[in-house]
Design a protein around this motif. Sequence first.
Motif, PDB file in Angstrom:
ATOM      1  N   ARG A 222       0.871  -1.172   0.000  1.00 38.28           N
ATOM      2  CA  ARG A 222       0.000   0.000   0.000  1.00 38.28           C
ATOM      3  C   ARG A 222       0.909   1.223   0.000  1.00 38.28           C
ATOM      4  NH1 ARG A 222      -2.698   0.928   5.918  1.00 38.28           N
ATOM      5  NH2 ARG A 222      -3.183   2.905   4.889  1.00 38.28           N
ATOM      6  N   ARG A 223       0.370   2.347  -0.343  1.00 42.45           N
ATOM      7  CA  ARG A 223       1.181   3.567  -0.412  1.00 42.45           C
ATOM      8  C   ARG A 223       1.653   3.980   0.979  1.00 42.45           C
ATOM      9  NH1 ARG A 223      -0.326   9.023  -3.784  1.00 42.45           N
ATOM     10  NH2 ARG A 223       1.378  10.327  -3.026  1.00 42.45           N
ATOM     11  N   VAL A 224       2.947   4.268   1.076  1.00 43.62           N
ATOM     12  CA  VAL A 224       3.532   4.769   2.314  1.00 43.62           C
ATOM     13  C   VAL A 224       4.138   6.138   2.022  1.00 43.62           C
ATOM     14  CG1 VAL A 224       5.197   4.392   4.172  1.00 43.62           C
ATOM     15  CG2 VAL A 224       4.082   2.436   3.076  1.00 43.62           C
ATOM     16  N   VAL A 225       3.651   7.161   2.704  1.00 47.63           N
ATOM     17  CA  VAL A 225       4.119   8.522   2.472  1.00 47.63           C
ATOM     18  C   VAL A 225       5.291   8.833   3.399  1.00 47.63           C
ATOM     19  CG1 VAL A 225       3.514  10.968   2.562  1.00 47.63           C
ATOM     20  CG2 VAL A 225       1.829   9.289   1.755  1.00 47.63           C
ATOM     21  N   PHE A 226       6.399   9.269   2.818  1.00 51.25           N
ATOM     22  CA  PHE A 226       7.554   9.735   3.567  1.00 51.25           C
ATOM     23  C   PHE A 226       7.781  11.205   3.261  1.00 51.25           C
ATOM     24  CE2 PHE A 226       8.670   5.245   3.832  1.00 51.25           C
ATOM     25  CZ  PHE A 226       9.315   5.152   5.065  1.00 51.25           C
ATOM     26  N   LEU A 227       8.452  11.896   4.163  1.00 50.36           N
ATOM     27  CA  LEU A 227       8.907  13.253   3.898  1.00 50.36           C
ATOM     28  C   LEU A 227      10.340  13.174   3.393  1.00 50.36           C
ATOM     29  CD1 LEU A 227       7.575  15.198   7.030  1.00 50.36           C
ATOM     30  CD2 LEU A 227       6.495  14.927   4.793  1.00 50.36           C
ATOM     31  N   ALA A 228      10.666  13.982   2.400  1.00 52.31           N
ATOM     32  CA  ALA A 228      12.020  14.020   1.844  1.00 52.31           C
ATOM     33  C   ALA A 228      12.460  15.476   1.756  1.00 52.31           C
ATOM     34  CB  ALA A 228      12.053  13.366   0.465  1.00 52.31           C
ATOM     35  N   LYS A 229      13.774  15.692   1.845  1.00 55.33           N
ATOM     36  CA  LYS A 229      14.246  17.078   1.825  1.00 55.33           C
ATOM     37  C   LYS A 229      13.885  17.747   0.507  1.00 55.33           C
ATOM     38  CE  LYS A 229      19.088  16.021   0.615  1.00 55.33           C
ATOM     39  NZ  LYS A 229      20.494  16.210   1.062  1.00 55.33           N
ATOM     40  N   SER A 230      13.530  19.019   0.602  1.00 57.51           N
ATOM     41  CA  SER A 230      12.987  19.758  -0.537  1.00 57.51           C
ATOM     42  C   SER A 230      13.964  19.863  -1.698  1.00 57.51           C
ATOM     43  CB  SER A 230      12.556  21.160  -0.086  1.00 57.51           C
ATOM     44  OG  SER A 230      13.635  21.851   0.525  1.00 57.51           O
ATOM     45  N   ASP A 231      15.270  19.684  -1.431  1.00 57.55           N
ATOM     46  CA  ASP A 231      16.265  19.761  -2.507  1.00 57.55           C
ATOM     47  C   ASP A 231      15.961  18.772  -3.630  1.00 57.55           C
ATOM     48  OD1 ASP A 231      17.259  21.170  -0.377  1.00 57.55           O
ATOM     49  OD2 ASP A 231      19.309  20.432  -0.560  1.00 57.55           O
ATOM     50  N   TYR A 232      15.346  17.640  -3.274  1.00 60.09           N
ATOM     51  CA  TYR A 232      15.048  16.629  -4.273  1.00 60.09           C
ATOM     52  C   TYR A 232      13.918  17.043  -5.214  1.00 60.09           C
ATOM     53  CZ  TYR A 232      17.731  13.498  -1.204  1.00 60.09           C
ATOM     54  OH  TYR A 232      18.711  12.912  -0.446  1.00 60.09           O
ATOM     55  N   PHE A 233      13.171  18.071  -4.828  1.00 64.46           N
ATOM     56  CA  PHE A 233      11.986  18.460  -5.594  1.00 64.46           C
ATOM     57  C   PHE A 233      12.184  19.739  -6.399  1.00 64.46           C
ATOM     58  CE2 PHE A 233      10.556  15.799  -2.187  1.00 64.46           C
ATOM     59  CZ  PHE A 233       9.492  15.081  -2.690  1.00 64.46           C
TER      60      PHE A 233
ATOM     61  N   VAL B  23       9.789  14.120 -10.306  1.00 66.11           N
ATOM     62  CA  VAL B  23       8.809  13.110 -10.736  1.00 66.11           C
ATOM     63  C   VAL B  23       9.024  11.807  -9.970  1.00 66.11           C
ATOM     64  CG1 VAL B  23       8.099  11.643 -12.658  1.00 66.11           C
ATOM     65  CG2 VAL B  23       8.404  14.095 -13.006  1.00 66.11           C
ATOM     66  N   TRP B  24      10.295  11.405  -9.822  1.00 66.90           N
ATOM     67  CA  TRP B  24      10.617  10.149  -9.140  1.00 66.90           C
ATOM     68  C   TRP B  24      10.139  10.168  -7.691  1.00 66.90           C
ATOM     69  CZ3 TRP B  24      11.684   5.248  -9.400  1.00 66.90           C
ATOM     70  CH2 TRP B  24      12.312   4.598  -8.341  1.00 66.90           C
ATOM     71  N   PHE B  25      10.467  11.227  -6.963  1.00 70.07           N
ATOM     72  CA  PHE B  25      10.112  11.276  -5.547  1.00 70.07           C
ATOM     73  C   PHE B  25       8.608  11.444  -5.354  1.00 70.07           C
ATOM     74  CE2 PHE B  25      14.645  12.098  -5.184  1.00 70.07           C
ATOM     75  CZ  PHE B  25      14.973  11.297  -4.103  1.00 70.07           C
ATOM     76  N   GLU B  26       7.967  12.202  -6.220  1.00 67.64           N
ATOM     77  CA  GLU B  26       6.517  12.330  -6.124  1.00 67.64           C
ATOM     78  C   GLU B  26       5.845  11.001  -6.437  1.00 67.64           C
ATOM     79  OE1 GLU B  26       5.536  15.520  -8.750  1.00 67.64           O
ATOM     80  OE2 GLU B  26       5.952  17.086  -7.269  1.00 67.64           O
ATOM     81  N   SER B  27       6.406  10.245  -7.381  1.00 67.77           N
ATOM     82  CA  SER B  27       5.814   8.961  -7.745  1.00 67.77           C
ATOM     83  C   SER B  27       5.933   7.947  -6.624  1.00 67.77           C
ATOM     84  CB  SER B  27       6.474   8.420  -9.008  1.00 67.77           C
ATOM     85  OG  SER B  27       7.814   8.016  -8.759  1.00 67.77           O
ATOM     86  N   LEU B  28       6.925   8.135  -5.734  1.00 69.73           N
ATOM     87  CA  LEU B  28       7.080   7.257  -4.579  1.00 69.73           C
ATOM     88  C   LEU B  28       6.185   7.675  -3.416  1.00 69.73           C
ATOM     89  CD1 LEU B  28      10.949   6.689  -4.518  1.00 69.73           C
ATOM     90  CD2 LEU B  28       9.196   5.002  -5.084  1.00 69.73           C
ATOM     91  N   GLY B  29       5.443   8.745  -3.600  1.00 66.77           N
ATOM     92  CA  GLY B  29       4.545   9.199  -2.552  1.00 66.77           C
ATOM     93  C   GLY B  29       5.202  10.111  -1.535  1.00 66.77           C
ATOM     94  N   MET B  30       6.379  10.642  -1.864  1.00 64.72           N
ATOM     95  CA  MET B  30       7.094  11.488  -0.906  1.00 64.72           C
ATOM     96  C   MET B  30       6.635  12.933  -0.986  1.00 64.72           C
ATOM     97  SD  MET B  30      10.960   9.985  -1.028  1.00 64.72           S
ATOM     98  CE  MET B  30      11.255   8.207  -1.012  1.00 64.72           C
TER      99      MET B  30
END
Length: 222
Positions: free
Chosen positions: A55-66, A78-85
């Motif tokens: 099931r989808r698991v939402v994590f927080l990731a540092k904004s630099d990746y976005f 796109v990659w990090f958003e697709s992972l639900g971050m």
Amino acid sequence: MLYEALARVVPPLARAVWRPEVVGLEHVPASGPVILASNHLSFVDSVVIPVLVPRRVVFLAKSDYFDGPGLRGAASRVWFESLGMLPVDRDDTKAALSSLDTALEVLGRGEAFGIYPEGTRSRDGRLYRGRTGVAHLALTAGVPVVPVGLRGTERIQPVGARLPRLAKVQVAFGEPMDFTDRVGTAPTGRLRRQVTDEIMAQVQRLSGQEPAGVYNERPVEA
């Protein structure tokens, strides 16, 4: 949606490549709000857990990746958003505090939220003391916490490595921990500390790490 499309491709491909040893996956509720509280050994932890949990698991990731520039920045976003971050500015105290509100919104929607109570990844393999944000979320939202113990993920992408490697990975999910009957049984600060320590004790049992007994601090970047 991009997440649904990649969710059909990435998890089975990653499992086929890494062939992780997984224990206790049945402890993760199939639906409803839940917190997955894990130790943190590598950047790829936030990929390994979503790949394994059905099931989808939402994590927080540092904004630099976005917010990186150019095509590489767009691909990263796109990659990090697709992972639900979701992005968070870890250098902004107010933004970091608001990330707890973001987590509560995720849980309020009935989703799974992943968190690393240590705050940042361990660089020496020890398990560091948990920060009480995980207890704040569990007690405020009234949701169960599933402790997670990761082993070997630091060998997939060691600190400083640009590309992932093949490595044996073990992931153990513990039984859900329910703290709803603990609300109001002690002063807020003390209760959060007690609950956090109990969660970290289960994470340590699953990960087999040596407890550091202190908080982990992010290294100062030159």
